[in-house]
Motif scaffolding. Sequence first.
Motif, PDB file in Angstrom:
ATOM      1  N   GLN A 139      53.228  42.219  48.649  1.00 47.43           N
ATOM      2  CA  GLN A 139      52.471  40.983  48.705  1.00 47.43           C
ATOM      3  C   GLN A 139      51.377  41.227  49.727  1.00 47.43           C
ATOM      4  O   GLN A 139      51.653  41.737  50.827  1.00 47.43           O
ATOM      5  N   ILE A 140      50.161  40.858  49.366  1.00 50.03           N
ATOM      6  CA  ILE A 140      49.014  41.111  50.235  1.00 50.03           C
ATOM      7  C   ILE A 140      48.423  39.770  50.642  1.00 50.03           C
ATOM      8  O   ILE A 140      48.057  38.958  49.782  1.00 50.03           O
ATOM      9  N   PHE A 173      42.430  33.437  48.660  1.00 46.90           N
ATOM     10  CA  PHE A 173      41.654  34.378  47.866  1.00 46.90           C
ATOM     11  C   PHE A 173      40.880  33.600  46.809  1.00 46.90           C
ATOM     12  O   PHE A 173      41.383  32.641  46.235  1.00 46.90           O
ATOM     13  N   PHE A 174      39.666  34.027  46.564  1.00 42.81           N
ATOM     14  CA  PHE A 174      38.913  33.544  45.418  1.00 42.81           C
ATOM     15  C   PHE A 174      39.162  34.559  44.322  1.00 42.81           C
ATOM     16  O   PHE A 174      38.705  35.705  44.414  1.00 42.81           O
ATOM     17  N   VAL A 175      39.910  34.161  43.321  1.00 43.97           N
ATOM     18  CA  VAL A 175      40.306  35.087  42.262  1.00 43.97           C
ATOM     19  C   VAL A 175      39.085  35.698  41.595  1.00 43.97           C
ATOM     20  O   VAL A 175      39.069  36.888  41.278  1.00 43.97           O
ATOM     21  N   ASN A 223      43.530  39.672  32.156  1.00 46.93           N
ATOM     22  CA  ASN A 223      42.912  38.353  32.147  1.00 46.93           C
ATOM     23  C   ASN A 223      42.283  38.149  33.518  1.00 46.93           C
ATOM     24  O   ASN A 223      42.210  39.078  34.306  1.00 46.93           O
ATOM     25  N   ASP A 224      41.851  36.968  33.822  1.00 50.01           N
ATOM     26  CA  ASP A 224      41.149  36.734  35.081  1.00 50.01           C
ATOM     27  C   ASP A 224      41.991  37.033  36.317  1.00 50.01           C
ATOM     28  O   ASP A 224      41.457  37.258  37.391  1.00 50.01           O
ATOM     29  N   HIS A 225      43.300  37.041  36.184  1.00 53.74           N
ATOM     30  CA  HIS A 225      44.196  37.198  37.333  1.00 53.74           C
ATOM     31  C   HIS A 225      45.008  38.499  37.333  1.00 53.74           C
ATOM     32  O   HIS A 225      45.664  38.789  38.313  1.00 53.74           O
ATOM     33  N   PHE A 226      44.981  39.248  36.276  1.00 57.16           N
ATOM     34  CA  PHE A 226      45.903  40.373  36.120  1.00 57.16           C
ATOM     35  C   PHE A 226      45.149  41.670  35.848  1.00 57.16           C
ATOM     36  O   PHE A 226      44.355  41.749  34.911  1.00 57.16           O
ATOM     37  N   PHE A 227      45.425  42.692  36.674  1.00 56.20           N
ATOM     38  CA  PHE A 227      44.711  43.962  36.607  1.00 56.20           C
ATOM     39  C   PHE A 227      45.730  45.096  36.535  1.00 56.20           C
ATOM     40  O   PHE A 227      46.779  45.031  37.163  1.00 56.20           O
ATOM     41  N   ARG A 228      45.394  46.143  35.784  1.00 55.77           N
ATOM     42  CA  ARG A 228      46.349  47.233  35.583  1.00 55.77           C
ATOM     43  C   ARG A 228      45.654  48.589  35.727  1.00 55.77           C
ATOM     44  O   ARG A 228      44.547  48.792  35.246  1.00 55.77           O
ATOM     45  N   ASP A 233      46.459  35.696  43.051  1.00 52.53           N
ATOM     46  CA  ASP A 233      46.733  34.279  43.218  1.00 52.53           C
ATOM     47  C   ASP A 233      45.915  33.821  44.427  1.00 52.53           C
ATOM     48  O   ASP A 233      45.497  34.652  45.244  1.00 52.53           O
ATOM     49  N   GLU A 234      45.704  32.546  44.571  1.00 53.12           N
ATOM     50  CA  GLU A 234      44.929  32.067  45.712  1.00 53.12           C
ATOM     51  C   GLU A 234      45.644  32.316  47.037  1.00 53.12           C
ATOM     52  O   GLU A 234      45.010  32.601  48.037  1.00 53.12           O
TER      53      GLU A 234
END
Length: 148
Positions: A5-6, A53-55, A76-81, A96-97
């Motif tokens: 978690q960051i 965070f600003f997503v 999607n706007d929130h998920f990166f791989r 997440d914010e």
Amino acid sequence: MRSYQIYWITEEFAHYFYGREQNFFQLFFESSCGESEQQKIIEKQIQYITNRFFVSQVRELLSEALSARSWFNIQNDHFFRIELPDNKGRAELFADEQCLYLKASGSYESEAIFFHSLKKMKAYLFAVDFKRKNYGWLEPIKKEILFR
């Protein structure tokens, strides 16, 4: 699988607790496993010492840094791989914010790529791995040395 978690720590608290990062770890750990009236107090403390965070900013930063790589994609706007070639390593980041969630397996290179890209935010980012009890800054804080 490694999980992190960051959190984005405010500048004031990052400098105040420099060298005493165990306090951050303990606070975040207690927030992840508590259920009580104390939990509400801990959540308020975390909100007070962290920035949101600003997503869209995270997406723009990662896209700019990694979009030319074939092993990176935005789900999607929130998920990166990140899936490195030859099954060398894999990492997934959910934005997440409140905090960023990173899961990685295989080579440490995949998570290091995310960590390196996030450093470009020029923010005080603090990563916590509760399972392994690891924690630390993505980029060390530079302390000013004042001479009198």
